[in-house]
Design a protein around this motif. Structure first.
Motif, PDB file in Angstrom:
ATOM      1  N   UNK A  65       0.929  -1.266   0.345  1.00 51.92           N
ATOM      2  CA  UNK A  65      -0.074   0.024   0.050  1.00 51.92           C
ATOM      3  C   UNK A  65       1.037   1.263  -0.147  1.00 51.92           C
ATOM      4  N   UNK A 120       2.208   1.961  -3.456  1.00 50.24           N
ATOM      5  CA  UNK A 120       0.973   2.307  -4.254  1.00 50.24           C
ATOM      6  C   UNK A 120       0.732   3.775  -4.175  1.00 50.24           C
ATOM      7  N   UNK A 121       1.143   4.492  -3.300  1.00 48.98           N
ATOM      8  CA  UNK A 121       0.852   5.983  -2.990  1.00 48.98           C
ATOM      9  C   UNK A 121       1.814   6.695  -3.881  1.00 48.98           C
ATOM     10  N   UNK A 122       2.996   5.830  -4.648  1.00 51.65           N
ATOM     11  CA  UNK A 122       3.708   6.630  -5.659  1.00 51.65           C
ATOM     12  C   UNK A 122       4.269   6.110  -6.725  1.00 51.65           C
ATOM     13  N   UNK A 123       3.683   4.624  -6.828  1.00 51.30           N
ATOM     14  CA  UNK A 123       4.099   3.792  -8.064  1.00 51.30           C
ATOM     15  C   UNK A 123       3.080   3.229  -8.366  1.00 51.30           C
ATOM     16  N   UNK A 124       2.853   2.904  -9.733  1.00 48.43           N
ATOM     17  CA  UNK A 124       1.816   2.182 -10.283  1.00 48.43           C
ATOM     18  C   UNK A 124       2.111   0.685 -10.686  1.00 48.43           C
ATOM     19  N   UNK A 125       3.484   0.147 -10.250  1.00 48.46           N
ATOM     20  CA  UNK A 125       3.819  -1.189 -10.526  1.00 48.46           C
ATOM     21  C   UNK A 125       2.758  -2.080 -10.019  1.00 48.46           C
ATOM     22  N   UNK A 178       7.733   6.837  -8.575  1.00 47.24           N
ATOM     23  CA  UNK A 178       7.452   8.098  -8.244  1.00 47.24           C
ATOM     24  C   UNK A 178       8.096   9.087  -9.400  1.00 47.24           C
ATOM     25  N   UNK A 179       7.493   8.532 -10.532  1.00 47.18           N
ATOM     26  CA  UNK A 179       7.971   9.412 -11.682  1.00 47.18           C
ATOM     27  C   UNK A 179       9.285   9.530 -12.234  1.00 47.18           C
ATOM     28  N   UNK A 184       8.920  12.038  -0.787  1.00 48.23           N
ATOM     29  CA  UNK A 184       7.561  11.177  -1.475  1.00 48.23           C
ATOM     30  C   UNK A 184       7.279  10.006  -0.454  1.00 48.23           C
ATOM     31  N   UNK A 192      -2.751   9.842  -3.460  1.00 52.33           N
ATOM     32  CA  UNK A 192      -3.111   8.933  -4.700  1.00 52.33           C
ATOM     33  C   UNK A 192      -2.750   7.614  -4.507  1.00 52.33           C
ATOM     34  N   UNK A 193      -3.725   6.797  -4.881  1.00 55.23           N
ATOM     35  CA  UNK A 193      -3.471   5.278  -4.479  1.00 55.23           C
ATOM     36  C   UNK A 193      -3.685   4.676  -5.829  1.00 55.23           C
ATOM     37  N   UNK A 194      -2.723   3.825  -6.379  1.00 54.42           N
ATOM     38  CA  UNK A 194      -2.879   2.938  -7.478  1.00 54.42           C
ATOM     39  C   UNK A 194      -3.093   1.493  -7.129  1.00 54.42           C
ATOM     40  N   UNK A 207      -4.208  -2.326  -8.485  1.00 52.23           N
ATOM     41  CA  UNK A 207      -4.478  -3.134  -9.776  1.00 52.23           C
ATOM     42  C   UNK A 207      -5.205  -4.175  -9.172  1.00 52.23           C
ATOM     43  N   UNK A 233      -6.435   0.368 -11.893  1.00 55.63           N
ATOM     44  CA  UNK A 233      -6.475  -0.323 -13.404  1.00 55.63           C
ATOM     45  C   UNK A 233      -6.725  -2.003 -13.024  1.00 55.63           C
ATOM     46  N   UNK A 246       4.230  15.319  -8.008  1.00 55.04           N
ATOM     47  CA  UNK A 246       5.418  14.397  -8.056  1.00 55.04           C
ATOM     48  C   UNK A 246       6.302  14.868  -9.140  1.00 55.04           C
ATOM     49  N   UNK A 304      10.030  15.103 -10.019  1.00 50.65           N
ATOM     50  CA  UNK A 304      11.250  14.417  -9.420  1.00 50.65           C
ATOM     51  C   UNK A 304      12.644  15.470  -9.718  1.00 50.65           C
TER      52      UNK A 304
END
Lengths: 218, 959
Positions: free
Chosen positions: A135, A138-143, A161-162, A190, B162-164, B166, B254, B584, B586
């Motif tokens: 979790x 998931x706050x900064x990474x979509x993997x 984190x982009x 982040x 933000x929460x991603x 899957x 997603x 974000x 960088x």
């Protein structure tokens, strides 16, 4: 002397003048209350003043710890690891496939092959550990790091984190993040922001090592 | 007070009193109330004033679909009172009325302004005289809009997170169908997330007597492992990503498949006075009564086109509301109609409401047979009934926005009288009332079937195993179909004076749509843009279907041809802050960054790096480099390792320079050109050994150069390995007359001029750190560039500053570096060069070796450029009068036309003059020529200098 010897930070020495290697997370970690000690030529944050609290973080939410001193070697040539899945070797190193002919060897005690490029200082490394580690990421990474998709040993390149990075699942409750060294300070901010939403926080090397030992036994 | 005794499904806690204010007046509520239900219970009937006409509006849908109850809560405008929970001490205020809700001065528009404010009036009025437009604009802006933002927003206690996420399956909609679908798919092994915009799962079950079943289905979904998100509005479908806004979290979900069970939206009827407070949708009245135990009225008339209205009449009757009469548009009676009749309530079949009257609230409803509305119909008796509540139900419109955003199509279903989903994309499915399977049991079974099919499509179940189950579910759905609805007339207005609203948000009436079509806006998309129908807060929920019916009537087109407007996100209201969120961004920082800050550096962005601009005294820092020594952090330089048997040949192909002749331990400056011979980057190449080169690039070009190298390597398939070391190494440049002495104190290497000459490279220890040292310089003085592991950045930096302190060393930043390099006329790629610059016209012909064996990129172009470099040349210039022209100022030709530009200028204290570089006409590109610079209103006259201003022979550099 190898023509690439200038890439390798010193292994540490007893001289007071010996160069002490510092992680890009060191300064923000110290601002967060971290206490650092020299270990093997590196300034390592061992705790944040309350190891019991750090153990609780690791057990109940998530803790993040600096692992930037981890040796990172870039190997070239065909390797045995399938893309997407790192292999743990007998010396405790993770062989992480980047392409069919390029791999990162993370950690481990084996001596480096002659043609390896020392990228220890190319990547800052942060370990996210605990039940909420996924979790937190998931706050900064979509993997997608769901255990069904990313079991232990899975290794993914992607946007962290982009910024370009890698994620390695080192244990069921633990993820190792690699990002460019120069983005370490940014990543700390982040992760720290993300952690506040989850009641997570930074942990030192001592608590992390204890937790990993307990988890390994289990 | 209109509070009912305890209701089975009520969600209020009568033991917990909550106090808030509305327009300054205290209001008591119960925990669990919404602001709307609490105000209604306290007797409030007017909640807002409409957008254009400032007409009184009251609760209508009680589900967050219509705009009638928008209020400001604690300074935040646009809050729907009917769904916003009460909170202790909240300051609730009305919107869009001055000076008060009960007396709004702008309501004069409704009384007399109608002729002046037809649809599109702003295209026709307030145009002349044009000089008055600023005044018109100010008045219109003040009059328009809903709510005001404070000048300065208070510090928010929340920040968007933000929460991603899957998932295998995302289910949107937590009613019977959605819950059943989610639980079914999860039990079959799928990872399922369900999102519902309400505070409690169950959808219509909650206020239609099905709360027990709702709880049961929710528990099943939870036990099956479904992640349940409540108060979570799906905003839109973005190429497989569905954004869901929940509290202060934006979930980016997603899923491999999406399943929409978003139900259907009850529609209002169009008739004279249909916007009066007290005209309520049947679902709204039932929610008030059953969820919040608030009696919506004492004496009600019900007008409906479906069983919903009839069931509402029964429910309200059971709660003590006098049902005066029920008008059912349908000719044939249903079970619910019979139940009403049995209860002593009159039901008129084939009748509908044609008008509502009242001053500030509905006082009477006018009903008429539907036949009387046909053209040339014979006069039919009307019935006018006193009431304080008019419950209407114009059937339902499936909530198709989200699936159509996902690529689904809709077609008009004449039988049901609405637009229904027709084709769905391969990864999208739908269930429940959204696809017309809305009866209680039917919706649940519809959901189960959808869940089975979704799980099968995801590979969690064998299709053949499930086919039997799917068939039996399909049969059950068909058997459970309910009564059909009737299609209401587009406008049941009885022709008497008064407005019939098609769109409550934008105050668009049936007449407005008639006028728009007359003016030629005869498609739904054109009509939308001209009248703004469907463009308000409800986003078409309340008005799209009615608008389509009106357009169909006006144009004669069948509804299937009229169609619907394009669905776009966001489907639900969302704060801009949720979408902007915490950025974000960088930022790369050198390992020495912390020390720079401690030394008082002014830090600025340079590309995606944070760099020291100066340490407070740029001119002094530049002088120190000339007089003693300076130290600059150049860690941002791109650094590439190029290794392999073909490394030399590879670089020879990429650079116009000759690289293969570079000996190990030597450095060469390289200019990178593209296929057209244009300069794209520059840097140094150091040969470490026979097969290993260390290449530096500009800081901002590092990524592009790495890509360029990688691209060509993939094409040429040479035996070369590329490794990006940009962030792995720190780099500093130690420059100045004392540089050698300083360096000698921190290294055992022989740094004498004889042992370590200009353009030599050596490896050794610097302050006990392994380093690559290069005798190069960008700033015109004796200099050494040191590259070492990033982890030792601060250590080496401090060691050098410490060693140099007795020699007067100073750190220097980007700005003094710019002064120094300009003194040497060293280019900055991208500042002094552009896409037309080649090594010849940029005064670097020595960088091109046309005679080298290896063909190289851009050779053919450079062969031409060698004899015809271009119309302009890059030169240096000085200005005697002390004023530095603006970078970018034009250089004029003899005729006074712009023919070049100034690229860099600075005042040099060392040289005591203004210097610069500029592109000038080739004819002027020789020493001593005068160039004319046009800078704003001024003309400046510079003198061309083609050689470096400082140390033109490079003696200091080579010392």
């Amino acid at each position: 002397m190898s023509s690439l010897s200038f890439l390798t930070p010193p292994a540490g020495g007893s001289s007071s003048a010996a160069a002490l290697a510092r992680s890009p997370f060191e300064r923000p970690a110290l601002r967060a209350g971290g206490r650092a000690q020299p270990r093997d030529g590196w300034q390592v944050v061992v705790d944040y003043g309350d190891r019991e609290h750090e153990r609780e973080l690791l057990a109940q939410t998530a803790g993040f710890a600096d692992r930037s001193q981890l040796r990172k070697l870039e190997l070239h040539g065909e390797h045995r690891a399938a893309l997407g899945l790192a292999q743990l070797d007998g010396d405790g190193g993770w062989l992480c496939p980047v392409t069919p002919t390029r791999a990162l060897l993370l950690g481990g005690g084996a001596s480096a092959p002659d043609d390896a490029v020392d990228l220890t200082c190319g990547y800052a490394a942060l370990q996210l550990t605990g039940p909420s580690a996924n979790e937190l990421l998931a706050r900064f990474c979509a993997i997608d790091v769901r255990p069904t998709v990313m079991p232990v040993g899975a290794f993914r390149p992607g946007s962290v984190a982009r910024t370009p990075g890698y994620v390695l699942r080192t244990a069921e409750d633990s993820l190792l993040l690699l990002v460019g060294w120069a983005t370490g300070g940014y990543l700390w901010d982040v992760v720290m922001t993300a952690a506040t939403h989850l009641n997570a926080g930074p942990v030192g090397a001592v608590a992390l090592a204890e937790h990993e030992a307990v988890t390994a036994r289990a | 007070m209109t509070r009912l005794p305890g209701q089975p499904a009520e969600r209020i806690d009568r033991d917990a009193v909550v106090q808030f204010t509305f327009d300054g007046k205290p209001v008591s509520a119960f925990a669990g109330d919404t602001i709307g239900s609490a105000l209604y219970a306290a007797g409030q009937r007017v909640f807002s004033r409409s957008f254009k006409y400032h007409r009184r509006r009251g609760l209508m849908c009680c589900s967050g679909s219509c705009p009638n109850c928008l209020v400001t809560v604690d300074g935040a405008p646009g809050v729907r009172a009917c769904t916003e929970p009460v909170s202790e001490g909240a300051k609730v205020e009305h919107l869009n009325a001055r000076p008060s809700l009960s007396f709004d001065a702008m309501a004069v528009i409704d009384k007399v302004g109608g002729p002046f404010t037809p649809p599109g009036f702003y295209y026709k009025t307030f145009i002349r005289p044009r000089s008055l437009w600023p005044l018109y604009e100010k008045v219109l802006r003040n009059a328009a809009g809903l709510g005001r933002l404070p000048e300065r927003q208070a510090e928010r206690s929340w920040k968007t997170e933000y929460r991603r996420r899957h998932a295998d399956l995302l289910v949107v909609g937590g009613g019977a169908a959605g819950l059943a679908a989610a639980a079914t798919a999860a039990r079959l092994g799928a990872d399922v997330v369900l999102a519902d915009e309400a505070a409690e799962l169950g959808g219509r079950l909650l206020w239609e007597g099905g709360q027990g079943l709702a709880a049961e289905l929710a528990a099943e979904a939870h036990d099956a492992g479904v992640e349940l998100l409540v108060n979570a509005s799906a905003l839109g479908h973005y190429d497989g990503l569905v954004a869901v806004w929940q509290g202060s979290t934006l979930h980016q979900i997603r899923a491999r498949r999406q399943l929409y069970a978003t139900g259907a939206i009850e529609q209002p009827l169009v008739f004279r006075g249909n916007d009066l407070p007290g005209v309520m949708l049947s679902g709204g009245a039932r929610r008030l009564a059953e969820l919040y135990s608030v009696k919506p009225g004492e004496r009600a008339v019900v007008a409906t086109s479906s069983d919903r209205g009839l069931e509402a009449a029964l429910a309200l009757h059971a709660r003590g509301v006098e049902i005066v009469l029920v008008a059912d548009l349908r000719e044939s009676g249903s079970d619910a109609a019979q139940a009403l009749t049995a209860a002593g309530i009159e039901v008129l079949s084939g009748w509908t409401v044609v008008g509502a009257t009242g001053a500030s609230h509905v006082e009477a409803a006018v009903l008429s047979p539907i036949e009387s509305l046909k053209p040339d119909a014979a006069p039919e008796p009307r019935v006018e009934l006193e009431c304080d509540l008019l419950v209407v139900s114009g059937g339902c419109s499936p909530a198709t926005s989200l699936p159509t955003q996902a690529g689904a199509t809709t077609t008009y279903d004449a039988e049901r009288g609405h637009f229904a989903l027709s084709e769905l994309p391969a990864t999208v499915s739908a269930a429940g009332e959204l696809i017309g399977e809305g009866g209680r049991r039917q919706a649940q079974v519809s959901g189960e079937l959808a869940g089975v099919l979704a799980a099968s499509a995801l590979g969690f179940a064998d299709e053949s195993d499930l086919s039997g189950r799917a068939e039996s579910l399909r049969a059950e759905i068909e058997n459970g179909a309910g009564n059909l609805e009737a299609v209401p007339p587009p406008d049941a207005g009885d022709g008497r004076r008064g407005r019939s609203f098609a769109c409550f948000c934008e105050d668009v009436t049936a007449k407005d749509i008639h006028l728009a079509v007359q003016e030629g806006y005869d498609s739904i998309e054109l009509c939308k843009r001209f009248t703004t129908v469907t463009m308000g807060p409800c986003q078409g929920r309340m008005c799209q279907l009615n608008a389509a019916r009106l357009i169909s009537r006006e144009t004669g087109q069948p509804l299937a041809a009229v169609g619907t407007t394009t669905a776009r996100p966001p489907w639900a209201t969302v704060p801009l802050g949720a979408l902007a969120g915490a950025p974000l961004e960088p930022a790369k920082r050198s390992a020495i960054h912390g020390r720079h800050r401690e030394l008082g550096a002014q830090i600025r962005w340079a590309g995606d790096w944070r760099r020291p601009y100066d340490y407070g005294d740029p001119e002094g820092e530049a002088l120190a480099v000339h007089q003693a020594a300076g130290l600059i952090d150049v860690s941002t330089l791109g650094k590439l390792l190029v290794r392999g048997p073909d490394a030399a040949a590879f670089l020879d192909r990429l650079y116009p320079n000759r690289i293969s002749t570079l000996a190990p331990g030597r450095v060469r400056y390289g200019v990178l050109t593209n296929d057209a011979g244009r300069i794209t980057d520059d840097g140094t190449l150091t040969r470490l050994d026979e097969q290993t080169f260390y290449v530096t690039t500009t800081s901002s070009g590092a990524g592009a150069v790495e890509q360029w190298f990688s691209w060509w390597l993939a094409d040429w398939r040479l035996d070369v390995i590329l490794t990006d070391l940009t962030q792995a190494l720190c780099a500093v440049n130690l420059a100045g007359p004392r540089a050698r002495e300083i360096l000698a104190t921190v290294t055992d290497l022989d740094v004498s001029a004889a042992a370590f000459g200009y353009l030599d490279a050596r490896q050794g220890d610097v302050a006990h750190a392994s380093a690559l040292m290069m005798r190069i310089g960008f700033v015109g003085e004796l200099g050494y560039e040191l590259h070492f592991p990033a982890a030792l950045g601060e250590h080496v930096w401090e060691a050098l500053l410490s060693a140099g302190s007795e020699h007067g060393i100073r750190p220097f930043g980007l700005e003094p570096q710019r002064i120094l390099r300009l003194q040497k006329q060293h280019i900055i790629v991208g500042q002094d060069t552009d896409s037309e610059s080649n090594p010849y016209n940029a005064a670097m012909p020595w960088a091109v070796k046309l005679d080298k064996d290896e063909d190289f990129i851009g050779k053919w172009a450079l062969e031409r450029a060698a004899s015809d470099p271009g119309a302009t040349m890059l030169v240096g210039f000085t200005l005697p009068d002390g004023r530095a022209p603006t970078e970018g100022a034009a250089v004029l030709d003899d005729a006074g036309h712009p023919a070049g530009q100034v690229t860099s200028t600075r005042r040099s204290r060392q040289l005591n003059q203004v210097i610069g570089m500029a592109w000038v006409p080739a004819a002027l590109a020789t020493d001593g020529q005068t160039i004319t610079i046009s800078d704003g209103d001024s003309r400046l006259y510079g003198t061309v200098a083609t050689q470096p201003f400082h140390d033109p022979a490079g003696e200091l550099l080579r010392s």
